[in-house]
Design a protein around this motif. Structure first.
Motif, mmCIF file in Angstrom:
data_model
loop_
_atom_site.group_PDB
_atom_site.id
_atom_site.type_symbol
_atom_site.label_atom_id
_atom_site.label_comp_id
_atom_site.label_asym_id
_atom_site.label_seq_id
_atom_site.Cartn_x
_atom_site.Cartn_y
_atom_site.Cartn_z
ATOM 1 N N GLN A 72 0.826 -1.155 -0.187
ATOM 2 C CA GLN A 72 -0.151 0.010 -0.022
ATOM 3 C C GLN A 72 0.710 1.367 -0.353
ATOM 4 O O GLN A 72 0.208 2.320 0.151
ATOM 5 C CB GLN A 72 -0.966 -0.043 1.148
ATOM 6 C CG GLN A 72 -2.230 -0.648 1.260
ATOM 7 C CD GLN A 72 -1.934 -2.263 1.275
ATOM 8 O OE1 GLN A 72 -1.134 -2.698 2.056
ATOM 9 N NE2 GLN A 72 -2.679 -2.906 0.447
ATOM 10 N N LYS A 73 2.080 1.131 -0.377
ATOM 11 C CA LYS A 73 2.883 2.184 -0.081
ATOM 12 C C LYS A 73 2.580 3.489 -1.157
ATOM 13 O O LYS A 73 2.882 4.538 -0.831
ATOM 14 C CB LYS A 73 4.419 1.994 -0.491
ATOM 15 C CG LYS A 73 5.457 2.931 -0.419
ATOM 16 C CD LYS A 73 6.895 2.648 -0.470
ATOM 17 C CE LYS A 73 7.928 3.780 -0.495
ATOM 18 N NZ LYS A 73 9.238 3.393 -0.768
ATOM 19 N N LEU B 95 -2.361 -5.995 -9.287
ATOM 20 C CA LEU B 95 -3.002 -5.474 -10.723
ATOM 21 C C LEU B 95 -2.915 -7.262 -11.067
ATOM 22 O O LEU B 95 -2.033 -7.882 -11.223
ATOM 23 C CB LEU B 95 -1.857 -4.739 -11.450
ATOM 24 C CG LEU B 95 -2.188 -4.606 -12.960
ATOM 25 C CD1 LEU B 95 -3.820 -3.965 -13.200
ATOM 26 C CD2 LEU B 95 -1.197 -3.773 -13.536
ATOM 27 N N ALA B 96 -3.877 -7.390 -11.872
ATOM 28 C CA ALA B 96 -4.085 -8.941 -12.421
ATOM 29 C C ALA B 96 -3.863 -8.948 -13.978
ATOM 30 O O ALA B 96 -4.429 -8.186 -14.661
ATOM 31 C CB ALA B 96 -5.499 -9.493 -12.443
ATOM 32 N N VAL C 36 -1.276 -12.055 -10.461
ATOM 33 C CA VAL C 36 -1.166 -10.771 -9.643
ATOM 34 C C VAL C 36 0.075 -10.380 -9.314
ATOM 35 O O VAL C 36 0.982 -10.960 -8.815
ATOM 36 C CB VAL C 36 -2.186 -10.879 -8.418
ATOM 37 C CG1 VAL C 36 -3.564 -11.282 -8.725
ATOM 38 C CG2 VAL C 36 -1.595 -11.841 -7.610
ATOM 39 N N TRP C 37 0.313 -8.896 -9.357
ATOM 40 C CA TRP C 37 1.192 -7.930 -9.344
ATOM 41 C C TRP C 37 1.162 -6.881 -8.246
ATOM 42 O O TRP C 37 0.007 -6.436 -8.308
ATOM 43 C CB TRP C 37 1.938 -7.516 -10.664
ATOM 44 C CG TRP C 37 1.838 -8.554 -11.765
ATOM 45 C CD1 TRP C 37 0.995 -9.233 -12.326
ATOM 46 C CD2 TRP C 37 2.773 -8.803 -12.474
ATOM 47 N NE1 TRP C 37 1.286 -10.263 -13.411
ATOM 48 C CE2 TRP C 37 2.646 -9.997 -13.564
ATOM 49 C CE3 TRP C 37 4.384 -8.762 -12.361
ATOM 50 C CZ2 TRP C 37 3.452 -10.476 -14.153
ATOM 51 C CZ3 TRP C 37 5.209 -9.616 -13.214
ATOM 52 C CH2 TRP C 37 4.789 -10.366 -13.967
ATOM 53 N N GLY C 38 2.247 -6.523 -7.721
ATOM 54 C CA GLY C 38 2.233 -5.510 -6.713
ATOM 55 C C GLY C 38 3.577 -5.051 -6.092
ATOM 56 O O GLY C 38 4.716 -5.969 -6.353
ATOM 57 N N ASN D 102 7.614 -0.216 -4.374
ATOM 58 C CA ASN D 102 8.164 0.675 -5.951
ATOM 59 C C ASN D 102 8.100 0.390 -7.250
ATOM 60 O O ASN D 102 8.460 1.113 -7.962
ATOM 61 C CB ASN D 102 9.726 1.044 -5.233
ATOM 62 C CG ASN D 102 9.968 1.559 -4.092
ATOM 63 O OD1 ASN D 102 9.219 2.574 -3.658
ATOM 64 N ND2 ASN D 102 10.659 0.968 -3.185
ATOM 65 N N THR D 103 7.872 -0.745 -7.240
ATOM 66 C CA THR D 103 7.476 -1.563 -8.739
ATOM 67 C C THR D 103 6.332 -2.316 -8.757
ATOM 68 O O THR D 103 5.895 -2.544 -7.742
ATOM 69 C CB THR D 103 8.938 -2.084 -9.210
ATOM 70 O OG1 THR D 103 8.774 -2.296 -10.772
ATOM 71 C CG2 THR D 103 9.179 -3.142 -8.388
ATOM 72 N N PHE D 104 6.412 -3.455 -9.834
ATOM 73 C CA PHE D 104 5.276 -4.290 -9.789
ATOM 74 C C PHE D 104 6.160 -5.496 -9.955
ATOM 75 O O PHE D 104 6.596 -5.973 -11.251
ATOM 76 C CB PHE D 104 4.234 -4.085 -10.927
ATOM 77 C CG PHE D 104 3.403 -2.935 -10.666
ATOM 78 C CD1 PHE D 104 1.997 -3.441 -10.225
ATOM 79 C CD2 PHE D 104 3.713 -1.759 -10.795
ATOM 80 C CE1 PHE D 104 1.144 -2.361 -9.777
ATOM 81 C CE2 PHE D 104 2.874 -0.706 -10.428
ATOM 82 C CZ PHE D 104 1.431 -1.193 -9.962
#
Length: 717
Positions: free
Chosen positions: A173-174, A228-229, A238-240, A243-245
């Motif tokens: 949640q940054k 993000l799927a 899913v990605w997260g 600072n990046t994905f």
């Protein structure tokens, strides 16, 4: 075939001449660990660090221990009990239940083996029945068959486990703590997918992450923006990250076509449809899996023909509605339900089984909808028997399946239900036949869900024959908007569930006549709304303040296909996707209709704001902030002033550079003019001046012989 044999013979003859042994045992060849022979998988960038788990052959077998020891005459009865328990969880293979018998006593040994169709069913059976109490003396102990090999390798002497240092996970949640309080969005254009900051103060975007071929069809944010799927041939991912994905988890589901998150982001539902392998079978097969988002574990799967999942709803794939399963119970993700023939199947997520082990029986039910906040189902049953049995809307409380309210509706041709975002109100749009049955008119049944006995109010438009084009509740509010009338200029009316003198009565606030609008988009915070004319209306936009009942701005985004508010209600994005060949891209507007910036992108497919989780502030705290907004706003006004000064300075610098560029060009032109002065003087027969007014214009006639020809003429005497 003969040619292939001859070629093989030639190869063997050549090998014999060179002393090469062609009898090679390929199974004896072992490549170095990790060796890929230089051949990189198409999906290596997505699944590069995942090792495939090879099926040992017994992954779908469980061992159930602590069964009663019974003689042969009770064998069939015990087997029937075991089969009944375990067939509820999955499909047991033919001859897939084996209960060993002591050859001497002819009694069972107190355990059995059960073979399912899939390892997932076996895992689920182990999880659901381990510790199941058959009676006081027999409590099931269930293990996977493959686990026994693991247990056999347990050392005889205990050794303390290695203590690994704690490594904190990434703060997913940054992005919410951005110093500029900006929002992110994702776009897809061509083969690229990008996540960007909306830097509206600077009237531009700021890149966050970009990847080519990130997904094979579409991307989708989770409901609170944590993930993000992406969708791939092998399944979803899913990605997260802070600072990046980074890829956080993947979910194996070959040929997945659709995905859906639960409201609380705990579960992911994936969908695929498959053509039958037998040409005689006309039924498309559907597979739906429910995964735990964080662990990637499949919690339940559903398989069947497309017809089994095609009841009710609209949109989807291969004639199926989507989402097939609808989530209830708010952000807690307690329940999910599916519409079936004469029933609604409601499952609870603690055991992923039907509530009370049976579906909710409702004859001829055609639609249902969950309250966004409470475990309440609104369902619709059409009228039957030519009107002898009226249509009805019922509210049913889960998990007790208690009917809270029912309303009979007469002469109904169609019905649609709209929940307000807090679950305070339910609007039922009812299309009714006129007495002649040749036409219909529309009215609304308004349910006040949170009030005692759930009172219902009937609302009819001033002209009840008006066609309803769109309906939308104000988020978290008590107002709603309706577009009604005939194209191309229908009317837009606003209503409140609280009239000035009576909080329990609906009242009309105003009607806007002749608007070029066919869609309504409320701000997430309420108060403001965009009246949009999409498709045939060519992107007409009107930004309207419902508190003041006044238009703030009118604008146009030609050929706009989509309108979406950012999650804070500060900005609006309008986009033109690739359904149109020209002007693809998106515009960012302020809430009051000022165009901030525009980005053009060829082959533009998607624009999605990143959702935000609900605020932790209480309603009382939010009210306090609103009352003391001037105190809090001083800091941000100073920041805005600094940004404004910076932009002004940037504008001045831009103008200064343009001026310098112009002066440089003039200087270069003058230098060139001076260098060419003698040449110009020569061309003017020695005249030195370059000033036109010093010359006198004269007309000079010039005769020029164009052609001379001779012709001999003969004269007759």
């Amino acid at each position: 075939m003969a040619a292939e044999v001859m070629l093989m013979n030639e190869i063997e003859a050549t090998a014999a001449q060179m002393g090469i042994d062609m009898n090679i045992d390929f199974s004896s060849i072992q490549l170095p660990p990790g060796e890929n022979c230089g051949i990189i998988s198409d999906d290596d960038d997505v699944y590069h660090d995942d090792q495939l788990e090879f099926d040992s052959g017994f992954g779908n077998v469980i061992v159930v221990d602590n069964l009663p020891v019974v003689p042969r005459e009770k064998f069939e009865k015990l087997e029937g009990v075991i089969r009944k328990i375990y067939s509820q969880i999955g499909v047991i293979k033919e001859d897939g239940l084996w209960m060993p018998v002591d050859p001497e006593t002819k009694k069972t040994l107190g355990y059995c083996f059960i073979e399912y169709n899939t390892p997932q069913e076996a895992e689920l059976a182990k999880e659901k029945t381990h510790g199941y109490k058959l009676d006081r003396a027999h409590i099931f102990a269930v293990n996977m068959f493959d686990d026994f090999d693991k247990y056999m390798k347990v050392p005889d002497e205990w050794a303390p486990p290695e203590i690994k240092p704690y490594t904190p996970g990434e703060n997913l949640q940054k992005w919410l703590a951005d110093e500029k309080a900006r929002d992110q969005f994702v776009i897809r254009a061509g083969t690229d997918t990008e996540v960007l900051w909306n830097d509206a103060r600077q009237s531009k975007t700021e890149p966050v992450y970009k990847r080519t071929y990130w997904t094979e069809s579409f991307v989708q944010w989770s409901p609170m923006g944590t993930y993000l799927a992406t969708v791939h041939r092998q399944g979803a991912a899913v990605w997260g990250g802070a600072n990046t994905f980074n890829r956080l988890m993947r979910y194996a589901h070959p040929q997945v076509k659709l995905i859906d998150f639960s409201p609380g982001e705990k579960f992911l539902v994936t969908y695929s449809s498959h053509e039958p392998s037998n040409p005689r079978d006309a039924n498309v097969r559907v597979v739906i899996n429910v995964f735990d988002v964080r662990t990637g574990k499949m919690m339940r799967d559903f398989k069947g023909s497309a017809d089994e999942f095609a009841v009710g709803g609209a949109g989807g794939v291969a004639g199926n509605s989507w989402p097939v399963f609808r989530w209830g119970g708010g952000k807690e993700d307690k329940y999910f339900a599916k519409l079936g023939k004469n029933m609604i199947s409601v499952y609870e997520t603690e055991t992923f089984s039907l509530i009370d082990k049976k579906s909710l029986k409702v004859e001829n039910v055609v639609d249902f909808s969950w309250s966004p906040t409470d475990p309440i189902i609104a369902l619709f049953v059409p009228e039957l028997g030519g009107g002898n049995q009226p249509a009805r809307v019922s509210l049913v409380q889960m998990p007790g399946k208690e009917e809270l309210r029912q309303k009979n509706l007469f002469s109904i041709s169609d019905c649609k239900m709209y929940w307000q975002s807090n679950g305070d109100y339910l609007a039922v749009k009812a299309d009714r036949y006129t007495k002649t049955k040749k036409s219909t008119y529309t009215g609304f049944e308004l349910f006040r869900i949170k009030e005692r006995d759930i009172p219902i109010e009937v609302l009819e438009l001033d002209n009840k024959n008006d066609k309803i084009i769109a309906f939308a509740w104000e988020p978290k509010g008590h107002r709603f908007a309706v577009i009604h009338g005939d194209n191309p200029r229908p009317d837009v009316s606003f209503y409140s569930m609280r009239s000035t003198h009576n909080l329990g009565r609906v009242a009309k606030l105003t009607t806007l006549k002749g608007k070029q609008a066919n869609a309504l988009f409320w701000s997430p915070g309420g108060r403001f709304i965009v009246l949009a004319g999409l498709k045939g209306f060519n992107g007409q936009l009107e930004f309207f303040n419902v508190d003041e009942l006044e238009t703030m701005a009118t604008a146009e985004h030609f050929m706009a296909t989509d309108v979406e508010w950012d999650p804070t209600g500060r900005y609006v994005a309008t986009s033109v996707t690739s359904v149109h060949e020209m002007e693809n891209g998106f515009n960012i507007w302020s809430f009051n209709g000022k165009l901030l910036y525009r980005i053009l992108k060829d082959h533009f497919f998607q624009f999605l704001w990143r959702p935000r989780p609900p605020s932790f502030l209480t309603p009382e705290k939010e009210e306090e902030i609103a009352r003391n907004l001037k105190k809090y706003s001083k800091k941000y006004e100073a920041e805005d002033q600094d940004v404004s000064m910076l932009l002004s300075e940037q504008d001045r610098e831009k103008r200064r550079m343009l001026k310098e560029e112009w002066e440089k060009w003039v200087s270069e032109w003058r230098r060139a003019q001076e260098e060419e002065k003698l040449e110009r003087q020569k061309l003017r027969d020695g005249e030195a001046s370059d000033e036109e007014e010093e010359y006198e214009a004269k007309e000079v006639e010039v005769e020029e012989v164009l052609d001379v020809s001779e012709e001999v003429l003969s004269f007759e005497e």
